[in-house]
Design a protein around this motif. Structure first.
Motif, PDB file in Angstrom:
ATOM      1  N   GLU A 182       0.838  -1.175  -0.273  1.00  0.00           N
ATOM      2  CA  GLU A 182       0.317  -0.478   0.215  1.00  0.00           C
ATOM      3  C   GLU A 182       1.244   1.453  -0.016  1.00  0.00           C
ATOM      4  N   ALA A 189      -6.568   8.428   1.828  1.00  0.00           N
ATOM      5  CA  ALA A 189      -5.952   8.199   0.194  1.00  0.00           C
ATOM      6  C   ALA A 189      -6.900   6.756   0.428  1.00  0.00           C
ATOM      7  N   SER A 190      -6.469   5.451   0.242  1.00  0.00           N
ATOM      8  CA  SER A 190      -6.739   4.286   0.398  1.00  0.00           C
ATOM      9  C   SER A 190      -8.030   4.267   0.693  1.00  0.00           C
ATOM     10  N   LEU A 246      -0.264   4.203  -0.513  1.00  0.00           N
ATOM     11  CA  LEU A 246      -1.340   5.661   0.007  1.00  0.00           C
ATOM     12  C   LEU A 246      -0.983   5.975   1.171  1.00  0.00           C
ATOM     13  N   ALA A 253     -12.885   2.941  -6.452  1.00  0.00           N
ATOM     14  CA  ALA A 253     -11.787   1.997  -8.434  1.00  0.00           C
ATOM     15  C   ALA A 253     -10.715   1.275  -8.223  1.00  0.00           C
ATOM     16  N   ARG A 254     -10.555   0.608  -6.174  1.00  0.00           N
ATOM     17  CA  ARG A 254      -9.382   0.017  -6.789  1.00  0.00           C
ATOM     18  C   ARG A 254     -10.287  -1.169  -7.043  1.00  0.00           C
ATOM     19  N   ASP A 301     -10.695   6.955  -0.710  1.00  0.00           N
ATOM     20  CA  ASP A 301     -10.813   7.235  -1.064  1.00  0.00           C
ATOM     21  C   ASP A 301     -11.040   6.656  -2.244  1.00  0.00           C
ATOM     22  N   ALA A 302      -9.691   5.783  -2.814  1.00  0.00           N
ATOM     23  CA  ALA A 302      -8.815   5.198  -3.537  1.00  0.00           C
ATOM     24  C   ALA A 302     -10.149   3.751  -3.829  1.00  0.00           C
ATOM     25  N   GLU A 303     -10.943   3.750  -2.537  1.00  0.00           N
ATOM     26  CA  GLU A 303     -11.394   2.293  -2.691  1.00  0.00           C
ATOM     27  C   GLU A 303     -12.300   1.720  -3.697  1.00  0.00           C
TER      28      GLU A 303
END
Length: 357
Positions: free
Chosen positions: A176, A182-183, A178, A189-190, A185-187
């Motif tokens: 990881e 940030a992780s 980020l 999309a991931r 917020d990116a979840e």
């Protein structure tokens, strides 16, 4: 098959070691033949989650009971709906390359082979924590075990603490890059890009609908919900609950081991060797001019980040707190925000004389 099971139990009572893969059927006085014994003729217990909630320690602890057989590796994951997942390559975290996630339990034959050493009458314990958030897993389990005794156990942790613990796991393994926020917020999309569930911090902390799915599929009497904090502080109470739940005789499980929550029993040495080899490869690469690796340090969870996660999970948290089957008394970070929100709401609706509406 009932007669065959009876013979097997008789032989075991006489001191013979009869594994699950074969069964000795006695014909006449001393004539015997070997016949296949199917896994479907035994009982099943599924510890479906939640991840990072003490499931590894719980599997090891339950496995001390003579009537429970734990499947090797703890998490075969055979009933997952999605088996083609991808994981960031821990050996090249700076390049963030993806590699297929090895998964040997794609076939029913491989899954059945895991229980070849189980004895007559034991519960077969599958501790795959991906099952809780997998929407298709309950039906797959139900279809596979149709007509057999089945129990589902889920151990829950404060959802904010669980999410952060999972993030720390990914950072620890160099996966990881980020920050925690940030992780989060990116979840989304991931998930869409095919990341493995280790990065689904919010999704796997939303318990209520997942639990409801299992209760609907198997019935309330076959689903037991445990509290992570209680397992650590009062394991004896949980032992009585579990024995009653599975119709087992009372048993002294002893004190639970303080295992790495992500480490399957018996695999710590192998994982350590793999980790050290990976670190050695990274060191050689750096000496030869390779890029630097992902920073593995993790800051303490801030109050602002706690609130940020709470705001994302609030609806699910309140649903859990309103359900008497789910113990939330030890969700300390959650109750703090709920109490604060409730007090703020009361203040907004107070009459001018100070009494609530």
């Amino acid at each position: 098959m009932g007669l065959i099971n009876g013979y097997l139990c008789y032989l075991e009572s006489a001191g013979y070691d009869c594994g699950l893969s074969t069964l000795v059927r006695v014909i006449g006085d001393w004539d015997c033949e070997v016949v296949e014994l199917k896994m479907s003729d035994f009982k099943y217990i599924f510890l479906v989650g939640a991840p990072k909630s003490g499931t590894t320690a719980l599997v090891e602890w339950l496995g001390r009971h003579p009537d429970i057989f734990t499947m090797p590796g703890k998490e075969p994951g055979f009933f997952r709906t999605k088996t083609d997942r991808f994981v960031l390559d821990a050996h090249r975290p700076d390049e963030m390359q993806f590699i297929p996630l090895d998964h040997p339990m794609r076939s029913e034959t491989a899954y059945r082979a895991l229980a070849e050493n189980a004895r007559c009458g034991q519960w077969l314990l599958d501790g795959s924590t991906d099952y809780l958030s997998d929407e298709g897993a309950p039906e797959r389990i139900r279809d596979f075990t149709e007509g057999r005794e089945v129990r589902v156990v889920c151990i829950l942790r404060d959802p904010i603490e669980r999410a952060y613990s999972e993030y720390r796991h990914a950072r620890r393994d160099g996966l990881e890059p980020l920050s925690f926020r940030a992780s989060i917020d990116a979840e989304a999309a991931r998930i869409a890009e095919g990341y493995q569930p280790l990065f689904f911090h919010l999704r796997r902390s939303r318990y209520y609908r997942d639990l409801a799915r299992y209760i609907t599929t198997f019935g309330e009497e076959r689903v037991l919900i445990l509290d992570h904090a209680e397992f650590r502080t009062s394991p004896g109470t949980l032992a009585d609950q579990l024995c009653n739940f599975m119709d087992l005789s009372s048993f002294d499980f002893g004190v639970p081991n303080q295992l790495n929550l992500s480490e399957p029993p018996g695999l710590a040495k192998g994982r350590a060797v793999k980790y050290l080899r990976g670190r050695a490869k990274l060191a050689i690469k750096q000496l030869l001019g390779g890029r630097t690796t992902v920073d593995r340090t993790v800051a303490q969870l801030s109050e602002a980040d706690r609130r940020y996660v709470f705001e994302h999970l609030e609806d699910d948290i309140r649903a859990c707190m309103a359900d008497p089957r789910i113990s939330t008394n030890n969700w300390t970070s959650v109750t703090h925000f709920v109490s604060t929100e409730t007090e703020n709401c009361n203040q907004r609706i107070r009459r001018t004389d100070g009494s609530p509406v």
